[in-house]
Design an enzyme around this catalytic site. Structure first.
Site, PDB file in Angstrom:
ATOM      1  N   ALA A 134       0.828  -1.213   0.000  1.00 24.05           N
ATOM      2  CA  ALA A 134       0.000   0.000   0.000  1.00 24.05           C
ATOM      3  C   ALA A 134       0.861   1.260   0.000  1.00 24.05           C
ATOM      4  O   ALA A 134       1.211   1.784   1.054  1.00 24.05           O
ATOM      5  CB  ALA A 134      -0.927  -0.024   1.211  1.00 24.05           C
TER       6      ALA A 134
ATOM      7  N   GLY B  85      -3.513  -3.653  -4.981  1.00 24.02           N
ATOM      8  CA  GLY B  85      -3.817  -4.961  -5.578  1.00 24.02           C
ATOM      9  C   GLY B  85      -3.882  -6.051  -4.523  1.00 24.02           C
ATOM     10  O   GLY B  85      -2.989  -6.182  -3.700  1.00 24.02           O
TER      11      GLY B  85
ATOM     12  N   ARG C  96      -4.434 -17.826 -42.598  1.00 23.91           N
ATOM     13  CA  ARG C  96      -5.509 -17.029 -43.192  1.00 23.91           C
ATOM     14  C   ARG C  96      -5.139 -16.574 -44.605  1.00 23.91           C
ATOM     15  O   ARG C  96      -4.064 -16.013 -44.825  1.00 23.91           O
ATOM     16  CB  ARG C  96      -5.719 -15.806 -42.303  1.00 23.91           C
ATOM     17  CG  ARG C  96      -6.653 -14.769 -42.849  1.00 23.91           C
ATOM     18  CD  ARG C  96      -8.055 -15.190 -42.710  1.00 23.91           C
ATOM     19  NE  ARG C  96      -8.991 -14.081 -42.738  1.00 23.91           N
ATOM     20  CZ  ARG C  96     -10.291 -14.268 -42.696  1.00 23.91           C
ATOM     21  NH1 ARG C  96     -10.791 -15.486 -42.626  1.00 23.91           N
ATOM     22  NH2 ARG C  96     -11.102 -13.239 -42.721  1.00 23.91           N
TER      23      ARG C  96
ATOM     24  N   GLN D 112       2.240  -7.273 -44.015  1.00 26.83           N
ATOM     25  CA  GLN D 112       2.103  -8.167 -42.854  1.00 26.83           C
ATOM     26  C   GLN D 112       3.498  -8.532 -42.314  1.00 26.83           C
ATOM     27  O   GLN D 112       3.712  -8.582 -41.109  1.00 26.83           O
ATOM     28  CB  GLN D 112       1.332  -9.434 -43.283  1.00 26.83           C
ATOM     29  CG  GLN D 112       0.634 -10.157 -42.148  1.00 26.83           C
ATOM     30  CD  GLN D 112      -0.670  -9.487 -41.710  1.00 26.83           C
ATOM     31  OE1 GLN D 112      -0.973  -8.365 -42.103  1.00 26.83           O
ATOM     32  NE2 GLN D 112      -1.437 -10.177 -40.879  1.00 26.83           N
ATOM     33  N   GLN D 113       4.422  -8.752 -43.210  1.00 26.44           N
ATOM     34  CA  GLN D 113       5.795  -9.076 -42.798  1.00 26.44           C
ATOM     35  C   GLN D 113       6.403  -7.899 -42.043  1.00 26.44           C
ATOM     36  O   GLN D 113       7.036  -8.061 -41.002  1.00 26.44           O
ATOM     37  CB  GLN D 113       6.640  -9.414 -44.036  1.00 26.44           C
ATOM     38  CG  GLN D 113       6.172 -10.671 -44.743  1.00 26.44           C
ATOM     39  CD  GLN D 113       6.851 -10.884 -46.089  1.00 26.44           C
ATOM     40  OE1 GLN D 113       7.760 -10.155 -46.471  1.00 26.44           O
ATOM     41  NE2 GLN D 113       6.382 -11.897 -46.817  1.00 26.44           N
TER      42      GLN D 113
ATOM     43  N   TYR E 283       1.769   1.519 -13.710  1.00 28.04           N
ATOM     44  CA  TYR E 283       2.112   1.069 -12.347  1.00 28.04           C
ATOM     45  C   TYR E 283       3.577   0.667 -12.249  1.00 28.04           C
ATOM     46  O   TYR E 283       4.264   0.559 -13.239  1.00 28.04           O
ATOM     47  CB  TYR E 283       1.124   0.051 -11.794  1.00 28.04           C
ATOM     48  CG  TYR E 283       1.005  -1.343 -12.383  1.00 28.04           C
ATOM     49  CD1 TYR E 283       1.955  -1.910 -13.202  1.00 28.04           C
ATOM     50  CD2 TYR E 283      -0.111  -2.120 -12.052  1.00 28.04           C
ATOM     51  CE1 TYR E 283       1.810  -3.202 -13.680  1.00 28.04           C
ATOM     52  CE2 TYR E 283      -0.257  -3.413 -12.522  1.00 28.04           C
ATOM     53  CZ  TYR E 283       0.707  -3.935 -13.335  1.00 28.04           C
ATOM     54  OH  TYR E 283       0.565  -5.201 -13.800  1.00 28.04           O
ATOM     55  N   GLU E 284       4.022   0.573 -10.992  1.00 29.60           N
ATOM     56  CA  GLU E 284       5.459   0.386 -10.688  1.00 29.60           C
ATOM     57  C   GLU E 284       6.272   1.571 -11.209  1.00 29.60           C
ATOM     58  O   GLU E 284       7.414   1.410 -11.633  1.00 29.60           O
ATOM     59  CB  GLU E 284       5.999  -0.911 -11.298  1.00 29.60           C
ATOM     60  CG  GLU E 284       5.455  -2.158 -10.663  1.00 29.60           C
ATOM     61  CD  GLU E 284       6.353  -2.739  -9.591  1.00 29.60           C
ATOM     62  OE1 GLU E 284       7.469  -2.248  -9.403  1.00 29.60           O
ATOM     63  OE2 GLU E 284       5.892  -3.681  -8.942  1.00 29.60           O
TER      64      GLU E 284
HETATM   65  C1  LIG Z   1      -4.447  -1.556 -11.957  1.00 28.88           C
HETATM   66  C2  LIG Z   1      -3.542  -0.822 -11.022  1.00 28.88           C
HETATM   67  C3  LIG Z   1      -2.889  -1.513 -10.024  1.00 28.88           C
HETATM   68  C4  LIG Z   1      -2.090  -0.838  -9.102  1.00 28.88           C
HETATM   69  N1  LIG Z   1      -1.553  -1.518  -8.041  1.00 28.88           N
HETATM   70  C5  LIG Z   1      -0.951  -0.823  -7.040  1.00 28.88           C
HETATM   71  C6  LIG Z   1      -0.550  -1.483  -5.833  1.00 28.88           C
HETATM   72  O1  LIG Z   1      -0.743  -2.687  -5.659  1.00 28.88           O
HETATM   73  N2  LIG Z   1       0.025  -0.723  -4.862  1.00 28.88           N
HETATM   74  C7  LIG Z   1       0.261   0.611  -5.007  1.00 28.88           C
HETATM   75  O2  LIG Z   1       0.793   1.221  -4.084  1.00 28.88           O
HETATM   76  N3  LIG Z   1      -0.103   1.257  -6.139  1.00 28.88           N
HETATM   77  C8  LIG Z   1      -0.706   0.580  -7.152  1.00 28.88           C
HETATM   78  N4  LIG Z   1      -1.105   1.233  -8.310  1.00 28.88           N
HETATM   79  C9  LIG Z   1      -0.878   2.654  -8.423  1.00 28.88           C
HETATM   80  C10 LIG Z   1       0.169   3.025  -9.440  1.00 28.88           C
HETATM   81  O3  LIG Z   1       1.449   2.685  -8.986  1.00 28.88           O
HETATM   82  C11 LIG Z   1      -0.006   4.516  -9.746  1.00 28.88           C
HETATM   83  O4  LIG Z   1      -1.177   4.621 -10.519  1.00 28.88           O
HETATM   84  C12 LIG Z   1       1.181   5.108 -10.465  1.00 28.88           C
HETATM   85  O5  LIG Z   1       2.274   5.224  -9.594  1.00 28.88           O
HETATM   86  C13 LIG Z   1       0.857   6.490 -11.049  1.00 28.88           C
HETATM   87  O6  LIG Z   1       0.302   7.317 -10.104  1.00 28.88           O
HETATM   88  P1  LIG Z   1      -1.071   8.093 -10.386  1.00 28.88           P
HETATM   89  O7  LIG Z   1      -2.067   7.133 -10.888  1.00 28.88           O
HETATM   90  O8  LIG Z   1      -1.400   8.848  -9.167  1.00 28.88           O
HETATM   91  O9  LIG Z   1      -0.750   9.074 -11.573  1.00 28.88           O
HETATM   92  P2  LIG Z   1      -0.128  10.521 -11.469  1.00 28.88           P
HETATM   93  O10 LIG Z   1       1.152  10.470 -10.719  1.00 28.88           O
HETATM   94  O11 LIG Z   1      -1.144  11.495 -11.000  1.00 28.88           O
HETATM   95  O12 LIG Z   1       0.182  10.790 -12.996  1.00 28.88           O
HETATM   96  C14 LIG Z   1      -0.818  11.251 -13.911  1.00 28.88           C
HETATM   97  C15 LIG Z   1      -0.145  11.708 -15.208  1.00 28.88           C
HETATM   98  O13 LIG Z   1       0.745  12.779 -14.927  1.00 28.88           O
HETATM   99  C16 LIG Z   1       2.034  12.508 -15.425  1.00 28.88           C
HETATM  100  N5  LIG Z   1       3.036  12.956 -14.443  1.00 28.88           N
HETATM  101  C17 LIG Z   1       2.994  12.886 -13.100  1.00 28.88           C
HETATM  102  N6  LIG Z   1       4.123  13.355 -12.570  1.00 28.88           N
HETATM  103  C18 LIG Z   1       4.916  13.723 -13.590  1.00 28.88           C
HETATM  104  C19 LIG Z   1       6.223  14.271 -13.700  1.00 28.88           C
HETATM  105  N7  LIG Z   1       6.977  14.549 -12.652  1.00 28.88           N
HETATM  106  N8  LIG Z   1       6.710  14.492 -14.933  1.00 28.88           N
HETATM  107  C20 LIG Z   1       5.996  14.230 -16.034  1.00 28.88           C
HETATM  108  N9  LIG Z   1       4.771  13.705 -15.998  1.00 28.88           N
HETATM  109  C21 LIG Z   1       4.227  13.459 -14.791  1.00 28.88           C
HETATM  110  C22 LIG Z   1       2.126  11.014 -15.592  1.00 28.88           C
HETATM  111  O14 LIG Z   1       2.974  10.685 -16.697  1.00 28.88           O
HETATM  112  C23 LIG Z   1       0.698  10.605 -15.876  1.00 28.88           C
HETATM  113  O15 LIG Z   1       0.477  10.639 -17.247  1.00 28.88           O
HETATM  114  C24 LIG Z   1      -1.886   0.559  -9.242  1.00 28.88           C
HETATM  115  C25 LIG Z   1      -2.509   1.238 -10.283  1.00 28.88           C
HETATM  116  C26 LIG Z   1      -3.364   0.589 -11.140  1.00 28.88           C
HETATM  117  C27 LIG Z   1      -4.090   1.369 -12.183  1.00 28.88           C
END
Ligand SMILES: Cc1cc2nc3c(=O)[nH]c(=O)nc-3n(C[C@H](O)[C@H](O)[C@H](O)COP(=O)(O)OP(=O)(O)OC[C@H]3O[C@@H](n4cnc5c(N)ncnc54)[C@H](O)[C@@H]3O)c2cc1C
Length: 628
Positions: free
Chosen positions: A165, A206, A340, A359-360, A443-444
């Site tokens: 989290a 997650g 196909r 396609q290639q 994510y990550e």
């Molecule tokens: C399906 C799913 C599973 C997930 N699982 C987990 C989990 O298990 N645990 C957990 O802790 N989190 C989890 N997450 C969260 C995930 O890690 C975050 O969504 C991610 O870190 C991005 O943060 P945000 O969504 O707040 O986007 P934001 O940080 O708000 O970003 C929004 C947009 O702004 C841009 N942006 C933001 N900052 C900058 C910058 N400095 N420079 C340029 N562009 C920027 C980004 O490129 C993006 O396009 C999950 C998310 C999803 C959707």
């Protein structure tokens, strides 16, 4: 001029014609020859699987082929049933002994290899495994100490499941901005975990909505009003015996998503939740019983950096999801294209789609890049297994995660379109991969943010270097093929591009009159371009090193194909920066097409070398005819 151009084109169309004046090395000579149709599938499989991970991957393949839970249909399941199936699949994996929770630290080849195989099947399984083993397990293994070993045994068999989290409603990418607090109470020797505002609620976690027993929570550690910054603590979400949600904790469902609907992402609110002092993951910093904070680092920012460092393994591991999805989807699209038939020289002689040059071109280029990215991840995995990690490791794990996931999303779209309407049918699997993999870009670590980490690392390296300028190259001449089918020329092009991109970024920042944050902010698009230039170069260099060690066919052709595609993707830049002449530039699409034609001849063997279990894809017959 026109005649001259036709001559050039004619030259390029004949990939088999050996140019007399070519002075290329043995490895490059191969490029001038047609690929032998009898490539050694076993040898290629070992190259792609890696010697270190091969036996683990084969064991996982066997398991996927035979376990009943992996024979069940998951297409079109409602969310609750899908989540239950994915849970049961993960429990089956945990009980199979294929991986162990400690692998993330002690046997990364096994862990990463096995996860990659599950990603050939479906990204829900490997994401749920990833959250538990890499994120929860990773925090315990890398940030915990002996007092946290007690979590390992039950977690290893998924008797208890863990989640991670970090993200909150208010803060995702900017982890240092999170608001959750962990106040230390000296009287009871407990931490009090609390969500002080609506925006501090954890979101997207997650595994938390239904299945997780524990979570590692990232919170601001506060003692007597002093905030020591973000730390990780183990918090029980549910009673390990009854499964009931613990007092003070509220968990809501994040709801239906674009993909990964087999994963129960949850929103968590902590209301003054008390946990023992020992639940602080105390590898780098600790709090004594009487509330004295001690850290190995002299500033909160350094402590924060150390807390975040282990997640580089997760970034590497997550690229495995891209690898599996790309391999299975490319296999489906290529098999489909071999079967196909549409159009042909006459009405009663229709030909398979794979005979179409388009396609290639669409399918062979991503096939090559997938393999070269995989070879690069092998190198990163080896680096991550070293006692002393290279200084570049964080930047490179961030970089490959970003470029592989962006590439994967585009490649899956190509595969979908390459199968026409059939690609759109869920039963044919590409659609599922497409929706599930989309999120890997976010994510990550969001890709755009990760590319900046890479760019900042490169700026830092440059700062330390004393004048190291590559000799500028200008590719010009009649015999474009010899100029381009030359690994050293290509390397110089990539080196020079990176150097120019780096100088450009440095200049934009240093020319700015604004404070540091805004100066860099203005330069983000250039930072991203620099990241691409660097990753292209090191993936290429790694491929060449691999080729020198193991000249497995058709690796040389795949490397050259990918290199030319990379150049073509930025061709205007190469020409306008006087690195490639317009004449040579014009020949590149023709050479790419020739190479695609060559690779197509062995495309069935290449996908056979992926050794994808049959239940990971529709049978080639079903791809077209299961509607009848
Ligand atoms: C399906 C799913 C599973 C997930 N699982 C987990 C989990 O298990 N645990 C957990 O802790 N989190 C989890 N997450 C969260 C995930 O890690 C975050 O969504 C991610 O870190 C991005 O943060 P945000 O969504 O707040 O986007 P934001 O940080 O708000 O970003 C929004 C947009 O702004 C841009 N942006 C933001 N900052 C900058 C910058 N400095 N420079 C340029 N562009 C920027 C980004 O490129 C993006 O396009 C999950 C998310 C999803 C959707």
């Amino acid at each position: 001029m026109y005649k001259n151009r036709i001559e050039i084109i004619k030259k390029h169309l004949d990939v088999n014609s050996q140019t007399t004046n070519n002075k290329n090395e043995v490895l490059e000579k191969e490029l001038f020859n047609s690929i032998d149709a009898n490539i050694n599938v076993g040898e290629l499989k070992l190259l792609i699987d890696s010697v270190e991970a091969s036996k683990y991957k084969d064991a996982a393949r066997e398991f996927i082929r035979n376990h009943p839970k992996f024979k069940e249909n998951f297409i079109g399941l409602d969310m609750a049933t899908y989540r239950q199936l994915v849970l049961e699949q993960c429990v089956a994996v945990a009980n199979s002994g294929l991986i162990h929770l400690t692998d993330i630290k002690n046997n990364l080849h096994r862990y990463a290899g096995v996860v990659e195989m599950f990603s050939l099947y479906n990204n829900n399984v490997c994401t749920k495994l990833g959250v538990h083993y890499t994120l929860f397990g990773g925090t315990i293994m890398f940030l915990g100490t002996s007092r946290h070993e007690k979590y390992i045994e039950d977690a290893n068999t998924l008797k208890t499941m863990g989640c991670f989290a970090m993200t909150e409603i208010g803060h995702g990418s900017n982890v240092r901005g999170i608001e959750t607090t962990a106040h230390y109470d000296k009287q009871t020797k407990e931490f009090i975990i609390h969500s002080p505002t609506p925006t501090s609620e954890k979101f997207w976690i997650g595994g938390s909505y239904l299945h997780a027993t524990y979570t590692t929570v990232f919170a601001n550690l506060i003692i007597d009003g002093t905030n020591y910054g973000v730390h990780a603590l183990v918090v029980p979400l549910r009673c390990p015996k009854s499964g009931a949600i613990m007092k003070g904790i509220t968990i809501k469902d994040c709801g239906h998503k674009l993909g990964l609907n087999g994963i129960d992402n949850g929103q968590i609110r902590f209301d003054q939740v008390r946990i023992p002092r020992e639940n602080l993951l105390n590898k780098y910093s600790d709090v004594s019983e009487d509330g004295v904070y001690k850290s190995q680092f002299n500033t909160p920012i350094k402590n924060f950096a150390a807390t975040m460092a282990p997640f580089i393994v997760g970034r590497m591991a997550i690229t495995k999801g891209c690898s599996g999805a790309a391999k299975t989807s490319l296999s489906i699209a290529i098999e489909f294209s071999h079967i196909r038939k549409q159009f042909g020289p006459s009405a009663n002689n229709e030909l398979p789609l794979i005979t179409l040059s388009s396609q290639q071109r669409r399918l062979m280029a991503p096939l090559a890049r997938t393999i070269l990215f995989d070879l690069y991840i092998q190198r990163l995995t080896n680096e991550l297994c070293q006692e002393k990690l290279p200084a570049s490791i964080h930047a490179h794990c961030s970089g490959i995660k970003a470029v592989y996931s962006w590439f994967c999303v585009a490649a899956l779209q190509t595969c979908r379109e390459a199968c026409g309407g059939q690609g759109y049918r869920s039963a044919n699997r590409i659609a599922e991969f497409k929706n599930d993999c989309d999120i890997v870009c976010t994510y990550e670590g969001d890709n755009t943010v990760l590319m900046q980490q890479l760019a900042k690392y490169l700026l830092g390296v440059k700062q330390k270097q004393t004048n190291t300028t590559t000799n500028r190259i200008y590719l010009d001449g009649e015999d474009a093929k010899s100029l381009l089918f030359n690994f050293s020329n290509i390397n110089q092009l990539f080196e020079t591009r990176e150097e120019i991109r780096l100088a450009e970024l440095k200049q934009i920042i240093s020319n700015s009159k604004e404070p540091a944050y805004f100066a860099f902010n203005n330069a983000i698009p250039w930072a991203v371009k620099l990241g691409f230039a660097h990753m292209t170069k090191i993936v290429f260099q790694n491929s060449i090193n691999t080729l020198k060690l193991k000249n497995v066919k058709p690796l040389a052709h795949l490397i050259m194909l990918d290199a030319l595609v990379s150049i073509e993707e930025d061709l205007g830049w190469f020409v306008s920066n006087h690195l490639i002449s317009p004449n040579v530039a014009q020949s590149i699409p023709f050479l790419i097409q020739d190479l695609c034609f060559e690779v197509t001849k062995v495309s069935k063997q290449i996908i056979a070398s992926f050794d994808i279990p049959e239940n990971c894809k529709p049978s080639s017959k079903d791809l077209i005819s299961d509607l009848f």
